[in-house]
Design a protein around this motif. Structure first.
Motif, PDB file in Angstrom:
ATOM      1  N   VAL A 177      48.532  56.956   5.307  1.00 11.66           N
ATOM      2  CA  VAL A 177      47.722  56.678   6.494  1.00 11.66           C
ATOM      3  C   VAL A 177      46.582  57.693   6.594  1.00 11.66           C
ATOM      4  O   VAL A 177      45.415  57.334   6.817  1.00 11.66           O
ATOM      5  N   LYS A 178      46.901  58.956   6.416  1.00  8.84           N
ATOM      6  CA  LYS A 178      45.873  59.993   6.498  1.00  8.84           C
ATOM      7  C   LYS A 178      44.804  59.808   5.426  1.00  8.84           C
ATOM      8  O   LYS A 178      43.597  59.873   5.721  1.00  8.84           O
ATOM      9  N   THR A 179      45.233  59.543   4.215  1.00  9.77           N
ATOM     10  CA  THR A 179      44.284  59.357   3.115  1.00  9.77           C
ATOM     11  C   THR A 179      43.370  58.173   3.373  1.00  9.77           C
ATOM     12  O   THR A 179      42.146  58.255   3.195  1.00  9.77           O
ATOM     13  N   ALA A 180      43.956  57.054   3.808  1.00 15.58           N
ATOM     14  CA  ALA A 180      43.156  55.853   4.049  1.00 15.58           C
ATOM     15  C   ALA A 180      42.111  56.096   5.123  1.00 15.58           C
ATOM     16  O   ALA A 180      40.939  55.717   4.980  1.00 15.58           O
TER      17      ALA A 180
ATOM     18  N   ALA B  12      58.563  61.262  10.851  1.00 21.26           N
ATOM     19  CA  ALA B  12      58.232  62.480  10.107  1.00 21.26           C
ATOM     20  C   ALA B  12      58.802  62.444   8.695  1.00 21.26           C
ATOM     21  O   ALA B  12      58.163  62.914   7.745  1.00 21.26           O
ATOM     22  N   GLU B  13      60.000  61.885   8.559  1.00 18.84           N
ATOM     23  CA  GLU B  13      60.662  61.869   7.249  1.00 18.84           C
ATOM     24  C   GLU B  13      60.028  60.874   6.283  1.00 18.84           C
ATOM     25  O   GLU B  13      60.219  60.968   5.073  1.00 18.84           O
ATOM     26  N   ASN B  14      59.255  59.919   6.811  1.00 20.08           N
ATOM     27  CA  ASN B  14      58.578  58.957   5.945  1.00 20.08           C
ATOM     28  C   ASN B  14      57.240  59.542   5.498  1.00 20.08           C
ATOM     29  O   ASN B  14      56.160  59.097   5.875  1.00 20.08           O
ATOM     30  N   THR B  15      57.336  60.574   4.671  1.00 16.29           N
ATOM     31  CA  THR B  15      56.150  61.347   4.285  1.00 16.29           C
ATOM     32  C   THR B  15      55.155  60.532   3.478  1.00 16.29           C
ATOM     33  O   THR B  15      53.939  60.741   3.593  1.00 16.29           O
ATOM     34  N   SER B  16      55.628  59.604   2.648  1.00 23.60           N
ATOM     35  CA  SER B  16      54.707  58.820   1.819  1.00 23.60           C
ATOM     36  C   SER B  16      53.784  57.968   2.680  1.00 23.60           C
ATOM     37  O   SER B  16      52.582  57.858   2.389  1.00 23.60           O
TER      38      SER B  16
ATOM     39  N   ASP C  84      58.832  51.053   6.093  1.00 21.36           N
ATOM     40  CA  ASP C  84      58.154  50.739   4.843  1.00 21.36           C
ATOM     41  C   ASP C  84      57.857  52.004   4.040  1.00 21.36           C
ATOM     42  O   ASP C  84      57.658  53.087   4.587  1.00 21.36           O
ATOM     43  N   ALA C  85      57.791  51.822   2.723  1.00 18.52           N
ATOM     44  CA  ALA C  85      57.528  52.954   1.828  1.00 18.52           C
ATOM     45  C   ALA C  85      56.046  53.192   1.606  1.00 18.52           C
ATOM     46  O   ALA C  85      55.655  54.234   1.063  1.00 18.52           O
ATOM     47  N   ALA C  86      55.202  52.230   2.022  1.00 14.94           N
ATOM     48  CA  ALA C  86      53.755  52.361   1.823  1.00 14.94           C
ATOM     49  C   ALA C  86      53.054  51.500   2.856  1.00 14.94           C
ATOM     50  O   ALA C  86      53.656  50.610   3.464  1.00 14.94           O
ATOM     51  N   ILE C  87      51.755  51.772   3.043  1.00  7.27           N
ATOM     52  CA  ILE C  87      50.979  50.891   3.907  1.00  7.27           C
ATOM     53  C   ILE C  87      50.701  49.602   3.133  1.00  7.27           C
ATOM     54  O   ILE C  87      50.730  49.588   1.898  1.00  7.27           O
ATOM     55  N   PRO C  88      50.435  48.503   3.837  1.00  7.45           N
ATOM     56  CA  PRO C  88      50.180  47.240   3.133  1.00  7.45           C
ATOM     57  C   PRO C  88      48.984  47.349   2.187  1.00  7.45           C
ATOM     58  O   PRO C  88      48.017  48.059   2.463  1.00  7.45           O
ATOM     59  N   LYS C  89      49.050  46.616   1.091  1.00  4.17           N
ATOM     60  CA  LYS C  89      47.949  46.608   0.130  1.00  4.17           C
ATOM     61  C   LYS C  89      46.842  45.662   0.582  1.00  4.17           C
ATOM     62  O   LYS C  89      47.059  44.744   1.369  1.00  4.17           O
TER      63      LYS C  89
END
Length: 473
Positions: free
Chosen positions: A329-332, A320-324, A295-300
């Motif tokens: 995850v870290k921000t949340a 590792a390559e899925n930086t977004s 996935d490109a993002a965590i679920p909304k």
């Protein structure tokens, strides 16, 4: 009624025999519920792939004897047939307190085998189920009778319904085995020849999970073909027939503020006990499954995250390559979202995973440590006492879990979650688990919540605090 598939030791082919039975039953359009003795995650994946129904773990160490009985009764009544795959050898378990309510004679028998708590035999006694003993005959002929006789007579409370002869070499070999067993009048319920075209690959923590096996369906079809011809179905089907058993319904829960939990489930993260997921849903959570790999993002609109165990080290480069997603995850989490991370999930929240080849791969970076893969296997049941109030339990609470990993951390937490010891001894295993930030519960210890509804309740309570403030977007 149902059957337990047991082995005379590890490696005799219990899983192959179990999958062969399940595949053949499902080909006949039978509704089958399977169970697995012990804490294993991977064998149940294979069961579920064949039956289309979640396999349930039966483990009195992680839960309780009463829970094992209730779990079996509750789930077996929903199917036509029920089958339990054992663990290790029939009497291999851990040192426990013995069967509840055991009489004087039973206590004497327990003294013969003081370390069979949580064994296949223990589960057979708890559920009052007959056992089919799988014997590896690849290096046996006449001695098979001594093995069968010994297992049948060792504990008279265990009902051996018959044997399955595995890895038989030839018609002549089978004839010798049958002749040896004939005086025992013990039914031979199946005979499997050595199968060079039926193998399930394995690696450092056991079998390769189902999601990584593109040829699995073809293998299951071969097992079904084998099962159609190698078993004595006339005797097996009545034994496998499920029957309604008394059980307690799940207690009702009052409606509360709904929450959505993002559950990481893909090839890297797939070690979950179905009962844990069920408990979250029964307590009002909506589970949103997603992939940190794809996935490109965590679920909304989620208010909590759950990272189970698995094999993040195998997919470290892709993670590792899925930086977004790593950044999200870290921000949340740093902004307060509650998160459970078990074993592989803990590794993902570290700064890096250093794989078996020594290559470093960046992870979410929530925890100021790195996970390093190595040759040493950490394995066993754990008694864990909480050293502080944390996301899931209060200080002083004792929980029981299981460790199974080949990684270690470069830096241990200064304020660990747990002091751990072996379940069946007083040996201290040290302190472990990360609880900083306070909304994180990251540990190598896998937990089956079983009847401990307080654990998921506490987690969802913290998630609802976030929901009451602002839905994560």
């Amino acid at each position: 009624m149902a059957l337990i598939i047991a082995g005379e030791r590890s490696g005799v082919g219990k899983t192959t025999v179990t999958l062969t039975l399940l595949a053949s039953l499902c080909r006949r359009d039978r509704l089958v519920q399977s169970f697995k003795v012990g804490p294993d995650y991977i064998d149940p994946m294979f069961h579920q792939h064949v039956t289309g129904r979640p396999c349930r773990n039966l483990d009195p160490v992680l839960t309780s004897e009463a829970y094992v009985q209730q779990c079996f009764a509750r789930n077996s009544q929903l199917s036509e047939y029920a089958l339990v795959e054992g663990v290790m050898g029939l009497f291999d378990g851990v040192k426990g307190s013995g069967d509840e309510g055991a009489g004087e004679e039973e206590l004497l028998i327990n003294a013969q085998c003081p370390t069979d708590f949580a064994s296949t035999a223990h589960i057979a006694r708890l559920l009052d189920l007959p056992v089919v003993l799988v014997i590896d005959c690849s290096r046996l002929s006449g001695s098979v009778a001594a093995i069968a006789h010994g297992y049948r007579s060792f504990d008279p409370r265990i009902k051996i319904a018959g044997v399955v002869l595995n890895r038989v070499g030839s018609d002549r070999h089978l004839s010798l085995l049958k002749d040896s067993l004939e005086p025992l009048k013990l039914p031979i319920l199946g005979g499997l020849r050595r199968q060079d075209n039926i193998t399930i690959p394995d690696r450092h923590l056991g079998l390769v999970p189902t999601a990584e096996l593109p040829e699995l369906n073809a293998l299951i079809n071969r097992l079904a073909d084998l099962g159609d011809t190698c078993f004595d179905w006339q005797h097996l089907l009545p034994l496998l027939k499920s029957k309604p058993l008394p059980h307690r319904p799940y207690p009702p829960y009052p409606p509360s503020l709904s929450v959505r939990i993002a559950v990481a489930r893909d090839r890297a993260f797939n070690f979950y006990y179905q009962d844990n997921l069920d408990l979250l849903q029964q307590l009002g959570a909506e589970l949103v499954f997603w992939s940190p790999l794809e996935d490109a993002a965590i679920p909304k609109n989620v208010q909590g995250m759950y990272f189970g165990g698995g094999f993040p080290e195998i997919f470290a480069q892709q993670l590792a390559e899925n930086t977004s997603v790593r950044d999200a995850v870290k921000t949340a989490i740093l902004q307060g979202m509650p998160a459970i991370a078990e074993c592989g999930g803990l590794m993902y929240l570290c700064e890096q995973i250093i794989d078996f080849e020594g290559k470093s791969w960046s992870m979410a970076g929530v925890l100021p440590t790195s996970a390093v893969m190595g040759g040493r296997l950490t394995l066993g049941y754990r008694r864990a006492v909480a050293l502080q109030d944390n996301l899931l339990v209060k200080a002083g609470t004792t929980v029981y879990g299981h460790e199974f990993h080949r990684s270690h951390l470069t830096l241990n937490p200064t304020q660990p979650l747990f002091e751990t010891s072996r379940y069946d001894s007083e040996e201290n295993m040290g302190c472990e688990g990360w609880g900083l930030p306070a909304n994180v519960h990251a540990s190598y210890v896998h937990s089956h919540w079983g009847e401990s509804r307080e654990i998921p309740q506490q987690f969802l309570q913290e998630c609802r605090k976030l929901a009451s403030i602002e839905t994560w977007k």
